[in-house]
Design an enzyme around this catalytic site. Structure first.
Site: not given
Length: 595
Positions: A318-320, A322, A428
């Site tokens: 997820h996010s960074l 990901g 987010h």
């Protein structure tokens, strides 16, 4: 004859001892071990073991898997660069779940299986995916400034079991893996050092530094999922990995490390030269430092795949986390499913990841058959690449999120249109996404590649290796002047002016300047040699002859002559004089300053 045959048979068995019959059995362990898979380049003494290509039977392409948490890996980066530890999850291990806001929950036992299904997936990847070979490609790209050029024979088109991204249950299960962030209750878990160079006996807070990966495996160990921890939710520097995540975010997803934009952005390198101009070599050097998350992810991946050499590996995050998972997937050619990931095509191009023939490595978003799928929704500015305005929360938090392009395929939930949501960073967080987006829709969205997307279009980047020669030639200027002159004394005055000769001079000059720089600097050339050649065209002088007038009057009157007779004499034709001027060459300056 019959008796002879019977005698020989009896004699054979009669002379054979039991030990003679059993000696081949003693060789079976050696023979069996001789047929164990052997992997080239394996380094038993090294803590960082290369990922292996399974040589055993392939798992079925379509199946249902029950995943449980098996290990937690932690790779140090900034504070403890030599740290690499592993926690094996046992029935006695007690963990605390950490929420999006960094709050620890009550003690949990993560033994509930997560069910996901697989389906055939086609991925174009390198035929030789050993870590040593990958490292050679990265080193070549780092030294040459571009991805290594490989032949078509170095690439294969493989069909392997991949996550079924068309099934809602599978997508939610993978998202749950990215949401599960655990720390162990002291005394219930035994962290093992993968190598002994880190002395943790007196260390506190080591879990707040580095990259963490949770490893899930199914019952048969045929499929393993690696989930990487993403960016900490805090917007301002504090405890945990917040500061380190911000450094990686601004280094990987900004056009120039947080430079050239808002003064609120955290600057993580010094590679900008002028406005919207930057040294790309400087940026790449900073991205490939050993304490960066991409380098740490290579170590995590190599050690996990050494533990499960015959397993099919999936990546998620997820996010960074990901984005880093996607970079790993592009590197080793394995399936990837991310959630609200930061657009990662920009760092993929800068790292010099190998690209198949027919694709431009500078635009990895144009690659097909990557096996990567990026789930997200339109109300998330990080996923959509719009969290970079002056008034955005990312900017106020110091994040320079300028990248806009994803590799692979995007699977977008249009929550702005369907649900009327406003764009905001609060949407987010992964737990919010799971509850309101992934579980809130009846079906998963279709996935498609991102078309016509480009990053940092206003910027100009150059590469430097200390040996460039830069030559600049100035524009050529031509000037023409006309000068009219008279004699100092007028010998023949007339009614409307002097009747003496008039001289007209035209001069044309051309100036060309050439500058050659052998040692360029950050803000200009350090030792340019400037040569100026001034060439003047010939001077043309035209001399007009004087006009002579003679008047004779025989009968003068009150207002003039009554019978004047005028005789006009014209001198010879004009004289043309051409003068060749000299060519002047001037050389100035060998060691100019920075400015």
């Amino acid at each position: 004859m019959k008796g002879l045959r019977g005698h020989n048979k009896k004699s054979f068995w009669g002379n054979t001892r039991l030990s003679d019959l059993l000696w081949p059995v003693t060789l079976l362990p050696g023979l069996i071990s001789a047929y164990q898979p052997v992997y080239l380049g394996s380094r038993q003494s090294s803590p960082f073991l290369p990922p292996q290509i399974p040589l055993g039977d392939s798992p079925p392409l379509s199946d249902t898997h029950e995943f449980t948490l098996r290990h937690i890996f932690h790779r140090g980066t900034y504070q403890d660069p030599d740290l690499h530890r592993r926690l094996d999850i046992t029935p006695d291990t007690r963990l605390r779940a950490v929420s999006d806001a960094g709050i620890e929950s009550d003690v949990v036992t993560p033994n509930t299986p997560l069910v996901a299904s697989s389906q055939p997936l086609i991925i174009e990847r390198l035929a030789d995916r050993r870590l040593s070979v990958i490292e050679e490609h990265l080193v070549t790209a780092r030294s040459s400034g571009s991805a290594v050029a490989l032949s078509p024979s170095d690439w294969v088109m493989d069909t392997l079991p991949g996550p079924n991204v068309t099934e809602k249950k599978t997508v939610v299960a993978l998202a749950m893996m990215t949401a599960n962030d655990y720390i162990e209750v002291p005394g219930t878990g035994d962290w093992q050092d993968i190598h002994g160079r880190f002395n943790h006996s007196g260390s506190f807070g080591w879990q707040g530094d580095g990259l963490r990966g949770h490893v899930y495996a199914d019952k048969t160990n045929s499929t393993v999922v690696i989930s990487l921890k993403g960016t900490s939710p805090a917007l301002f520097d504090g405890e945990g990995t917040t500061t380190n995540d911000k450094i990686n975010d601004n280094l990987f997803f900004s056009c120039c490390c947080g430079q050239g934009g808002s003064y609120l952005w955290r600057q993580v390198c010094d590679c900008q030269t002028t406005l919207y101009n930057a040294n790309l070599t400087c940026i790449v050097e900073a991205m490939l430092d050993e304490n960066r998350y991409y380098r740490a992810s290579l170590d995590l991946y190599s050690n996990i795949t050494e533990m499960y050499p015959n397993a099919n590996v999936w990546l998620t995050g997820h996010s960074l986390g990901g984005a880093v998972s996607s970079l790993l997937g592009l590197t080793f050619g394995v399936p990837v499913v991310t959630f609200e990931a930061v657009p990662e095509a920009l760092p993929a191009a800068r790292l010099g990841l190998p690209s198949p023939p027919g694709h431009d490595s500078r635009y990895p978003q144009s690659r097909r058959n990557t096996g990567s799928y990026h789930f997200g929704h339109t109300a998330d500015p990080v996923y959509m690449g719009t969290c970079n305005g002056v008034s955005s929360v990312c900017t106020w938090g110091g994040y320079a999120m300028e990248s806009a392009c994803h590799t692979g395929q995007m699977c977008v939930y249009d929550t702005v249109e369907d649900k009327g949501w406003r764009v905001g960073l609060s949407k987010h967080r992964i737990n919010y996404v799971i509850a309101n987006v992934l579980a809130g829709y009846d079906d998963v969205p279709p996935c498609a590649p991102e078309e016509e997307c480009y990053d940092c279009e206003l910027w100009k980047f150059f590469r430097s290796n200390g040996s460039e020669i830069t030559t600049t030639t100035s524009a050529t200027s031509t000037s023409t002047s006309t000068t009219t002159s008279r004699t100092s004394t007028c010998k023949t005055p007339g009614w409307w002016g002097c009747l003496d000769q008039t001289t007209t001079t035209e001069t044309t000059s051309t100036s060309t300047s050439t500058s050659t720089c052998k040692t360029p600097g950050w803000f200009g050339c350090k030792d340019p040699t400037t040569t100026s050649d001034i060439t003047s065209v010939p001077t043309i002088t035209t001399t007009e002859p004087p006009m002579t007038s003679t008047t004779t009057c025989k009968t003068p009157g009150w207002f003039g002559c009554k019978d004047e007779t005028t005789t006009q004499v014209i001198a010879p034709a004009a004289t043309l004089t051409i003068t060749e001027p000299p060519v002047t060459s001037t050389t100035t300056g060998k060691h100019l300053g920075r400015f």
